[in-house]
Design an enzyme around this catalytic site. Structure first.
Site, PDB file in Angstrom:
ATOM      1  N   GLU A  11      -0.508 -20.944  -1.297  1.00  0.00           N
ATOM      2  CA  GLU A  11       0.808 -20.687  -0.695  1.00  0.00           C
ATOM      3  C   GLU A  11       1.953 -20.862  -1.685  1.00  0.00           C
ATOM      4  OE1 GLU A  11      -1.632 -22.401   0.719  1.00  0.00           O
ATOM      5  OE2 GLU A  11      -1.774 -21.941   2.858  1.00  0.00           O
ATOM      6  N   GLY A  63      -4.521 -20.045   4.828  1.00  0.00           N
ATOM      7  CA  GLY A  63      -4.888 -20.273   6.227  1.00  0.00           C
ATOM      8  C   GLY A  63      -6.401 -20.252   6.434  1.00  0.00           C
ATOM      9  N   GLU A  89      -7.435 -23.635   5.726  1.00  0.00           N
ATOM     10  CA  GLU A  89      -6.913 -24.504   6.794  1.00  0.00           C
ATOM     11  C   GLU A  89      -7.783 -24.418   8.050  1.00  0.00           C
ATOM     12  OE1 GLU A  89      -2.863 -22.899   6.263  1.00  0.00           O
ATOM     13  OE2 GLU A  89      -2.236 -24.983   6.073  1.00  0.00           O
TER      14      GLU A  89
HETATM   15  N1  CO8 Z   1      -3.491 -10.401   3.323  1.00  0.00           N
HETATM   16  C1  CO8 Z   1      -3.541  -9.052   3.399  1.00  0.00           C
HETATM   17  N2  CO8 Z   1      -4.317  -8.297   2.572  1.00  0.00           N
HETATM   18  C2  CO8 Z   1      -5.040  -8.952   1.640  1.00  0.00           C
HETATM   19  C3  CO8 Z   1      -5.013 -10.353   1.508  1.00  0.00           C
HETATM   20  C4  CO8 Z   1      -4.200 -11.091   2.400  1.00  0.00           C
HETATM   21  N3  CO8 Z   1      -4.131 -12.436   2.386  1.00  0.00           N
HETATM   22  N4  CO8 Z   1      -5.830 -10.704   0.479  1.00  0.00           N
HETATM   23  C5  CO8 Z   1      -6.346  -9.573   0.002  1.00  0.00           C
HETATM   24  N5  CO8 Z   1      -5.870  -8.493   0.672  1.00  0.00           N
HETATM   25  C6  CO8 Z   1      -6.177  -7.080   0.472  1.00  0.00           C
HETATM   26  C7  CO8 Z   1      -5.510  -6.578  -0.804  1.00  0.00           C
HETATM   27  O1  CO8 Z   1      -4.163  -6.210  -0.572  1.00  0.00           O
HETATM   28  C8  CO8 Z   1      -6.392  -5.401  -1.140  1.00  0.00           C
HETATM   29  O2  CO8 Z   1      -6.030  -4.308  -0.328  1.00  0.00           O
HETATM   30  P1  CO8 Z   1      -5.925  -2.803  -0.945  1.00  0.00           P
HETATM   31  O3  CO8 Z   1      -7.339  -2.496  -1.379  1.00  0.00           O
HETATM   32  O4  CO8 Z   1      -5.455  -2.002   0.217  1.00  0.00           O
HETATM   33  O5  CO8 Z   1      -4.979  -2.910  -2.089  1.00  0.00           O
HETATM   34  C9  CO8 Z   1      -7.789  -5.850  -0.695  1.00  0.00           C
HETATM   35  O6  CO8 Z   1      -7.564  -6.916   0.217  1.00  0.00           O
HETATM   36  C10 CO8 Z   1      -8.634  -6.380  -1.833  1.00  0.00           C
HETATM   37  O7  CO8 Z   1      -7.901  -7.370  -2.533  1.00  0.00           O
HETATM   38  P2  CO8 Z   1      -7.765  -7.434  -4.125  1.00  0.00           P
HETATM   39  O8  CO8 Z   1      -7.821  -6.061  -4.700  1.00  0.00           O
HETATM   40  O9  CO8 Z   1      -6.585  -8.276  -4.448  1.00  0.00           O
HETATM   41  O10 CO8 Z   1      -9.135  -8.184  -4.504  1.00  0.00           O
HETATM   42  P3  CO8 Z   1      -9.400  -9.100  -5.789  1.00  0.00           P
HETATM   43  O11 CO8 Z   1     -10.860  -9.375  -5.775  1.00  0.00           O
HETATM   44  O12 CO8 Z   1      -8.801  -8.508  -7.007  1.00  0.00           O
HETATM   45  O13 CO8 Z   1      -8.613 -10.459  -5.485  1.00  0.00           O
HETATM   46  C11 CO8 Z   1      -7.921 -12.334  -4.126  1.00  0.00           C
HETATM   47  C12 CO8 Z   1      -8.996 -11.271  -4.398  1.00  0.00           C
HETATM   48  C13 CO8 Z   1      -7.861 -13.320  -5.290  1.00  0.00           C
HETATM   49  C14 CO8 Z   1      -8.364 -13.069  -2.865  1.00  0.00           C
HETATM   50  C15 CO8 Z   1      -6.546 -11.669  -3.928  1.00  0.00           C
HETATM   51  O14 CO8 Z   1      -6.689 -10.602  -3.023  1.00  0.00           O
HETATM   52  C16 CO8 Z   1      -5.483 -12.599  -3.402  1.00  0.00           C
HETATM   53  O15 CO8 Z   1      -4.969 -13.424  -4.155  1.00  0.00           O
HETATM   54  N6  CO8 Z   1      -5.135 -12.444  -2.099  1.00  0.00           N
HETATM   55  C17 CO8 Z   1      -4.089 -13.227  -1.500  1.00  0.00           C
HETATM   56  C18 CO8 Z   1      -4.597 -14.569  -1.091  1.00  0.00           C
HETATM   57  C19 CO8 Z   1      -3.506 -15.438  -0.549  1.00  0.00           C
HETATM   58  O16 CO8 Z   1      -2.480 -15.663  -1.158  1.00  0.00           O
HETATM   59  N7  CO8 Z   1      -3.750 -15.993   0.657  1.00  0.00           N
HETATM   60  C20 CO8 Z   1      -2.841 -16.941   1.255  1.00  0.00           C
HETATM   61  C21 CO8 Z   1      -1.878 -16.240   2.129  1.00  0.00           C
HETATM   62  S1  CO8 Z   1      -0.647 -17.335   2.735  1.00  0.00           S
HETATM   63  C22 CO8 Z   1      -1.381 -18.184   3.982  1.00  0.00           C
HETATM   64  O17 CO8 Z   1      -2.516 -18.023   4.292  1.00  0.00           O
HETATM   65  C23 CO8 Z   1      -0.495 -19.179   4.717  1.00  0.00           C
HETATM   66  C24 CO8 Z   1      -0.934 -19.431   6.109  1.00  0.00           C
HETATM   67  C25 CO8 Z   1      -0.072 -20.468   6.811  1.00  0.00           C
HETATM   68  C26 CO8 Z   1       1.309 -19.929   7.126  1.00  0.00           C
HETATM   69  C27 CO8 Z   1       1.605 -19.766   8.594  1.00  0.00           C
HETATM   70  C28 CO8 Z   1       2.286 -18.413   8.877  1.00  0.00           C
HETATM   71  C29 CO8 Z   1       2.707 -18.202  10.313  1.00  0.00           C
END
Ligand code: CO8
Length: 230
Positions: free
Chosen positions: A122, A99, A102
């Site tokens: 996604e 997102g 997006e």
């Molecule tokens: N949501 C919530 N928390 C997140 C997210 C997220 N998208 N991304 C990271 N965090 C949090 C982690 O859980 C972590 O929290 P904690 O310290 O409490 O464990 C903190 O942020 C730091 O993250 P990482 O330790 O994972 O950091 P890294 O540097 O190792 O990795 C990344 C960074 C690569 C960005 C990794 O965090 C990741 O892959 N995150 C997920 C990204 C993702 O998949 N985003 C897409 C989500 S789906 C979407 O956006 C669809 C939208 C359209 C749909 C419509 C819905 C209504």
């Protein structure tokens, strides 16, 4: 200085957007659209690792999405930005995913720091981009490259995104704000009347047929020609 800045401020969650954030962003851009003192806006993430790491997946996994209308209203912010009379620049300062990409693509220009990574991950969680990703990415970079990002879920570097035309400018992190401000200032100095019509006219390409687009472009041109603005 005629420039509005909107910052997503959830650094602990990598500036991912929960539904409240999405609502606040939509409201913020609606307010900026009405504000006569603002000519251009910039959307960015609070300093750290991310611009916007997508939807908040923790909230997302508990959400019930009943139908298309629910999606449209939840992701209203993308329409608000795309339909705003004023240009919006996404200043990408780190992870720009799902997102997050997006929303960036709903903006009119994108600048990025060299440490940024962009992608539509996604597919890795069994869904597809649902906030305009399949449509806007394909229009910006072409079908082959859009397929690559959407089907693999891989991230690309800011440099690659620039070579694809997905971002307009890449710069070192410490230069990002200055460089983005430079572009924003340039645009802010122009006639808002003409800028609004220029944006509207360019957007027609994605939204209309050529025949209809050329006619509307002529109408917008005449409006600018007759106006004393700028
Ligand atoms: N949501 C919530 N928390 C997140 C997210 C997220 N998208 N991304 C990271 N965090 C949090 C982690 O859980 C972590 O929290 P904690 O310290 O409490 O464990 C903190 O942020 C730091 O993250 P990482 O330790 O994972 O950091 P890294 O540097 O190792 O990795 C990344 C960074 C690569 C960005 C990794 O965090 C990741 O892959 N995150 C997920 C990204 C993702 O998949 N985003 C897409 C989500 S789906 C979407 O956006 C669809 C939208 C359209 C749909 C419509 C819905 C209504």
């Amino acid at each position: 200085n005629k420039i509005g800045i909107v910052t997503v401020n959830r650094p602990k969650e990598l500036n991912s957007m929960n539904s409240e954030t999405r609502k606040e962003l939509a409201n913020a851009f609606e307010e900026l659209d009405m504000d006569k003192d603002v000519h251009v806006s910039i959307l960015t993430g609070s300093p750290g690792k991310a611009f916007i790491a997508g939807a908040d997946i923790k909230e997302f996994s508990k959400m019930e999405i009943k139908d298309r209308k629910a999606m449209e209203s939840d992701w209203r912010v993308t329409d608000v930005i795309a339909n705003s009379a004023k240009p919006v620049i996404a200043m990408i300062n780190g992870f720009c995913l799902g997102g997050g990409l997006e929303i960036a693509m709903a903006c009119d220009l994108r600048t990025a720091s060299t440490n940024s990574k962009l992608g539509q991950p996604e597919i890795n969680i069994g869904i597809i981009p649902g906030a305009g990703g399949t449509q806007r990415l394909t229009r910006l970079v072409g079908e082959g490259r859009a397929m690559e990002l959407i089907l693999t879920g891989n991230m690309i570097s800011a440099e690659k995104a620039e070579s694809w035309g997905l971002v307009n400018l890449v710069t070192d992190e410490d230069q990002l704000e200055d460089q983005t401000m430079k572009i924003a200032t340039q645009i802010a100095e122009k006639s808002p009347f003409a800028i609004e019509r220029a944006k509207k006219s360019v957007k027609l390409v994605a939204n209309n047929t050529m025949e209809k687009g050329l006619k509307i472009e002529q109408e917008l041109f005449v409006e600018c020609f007759k106006s004393n603005d700028g």
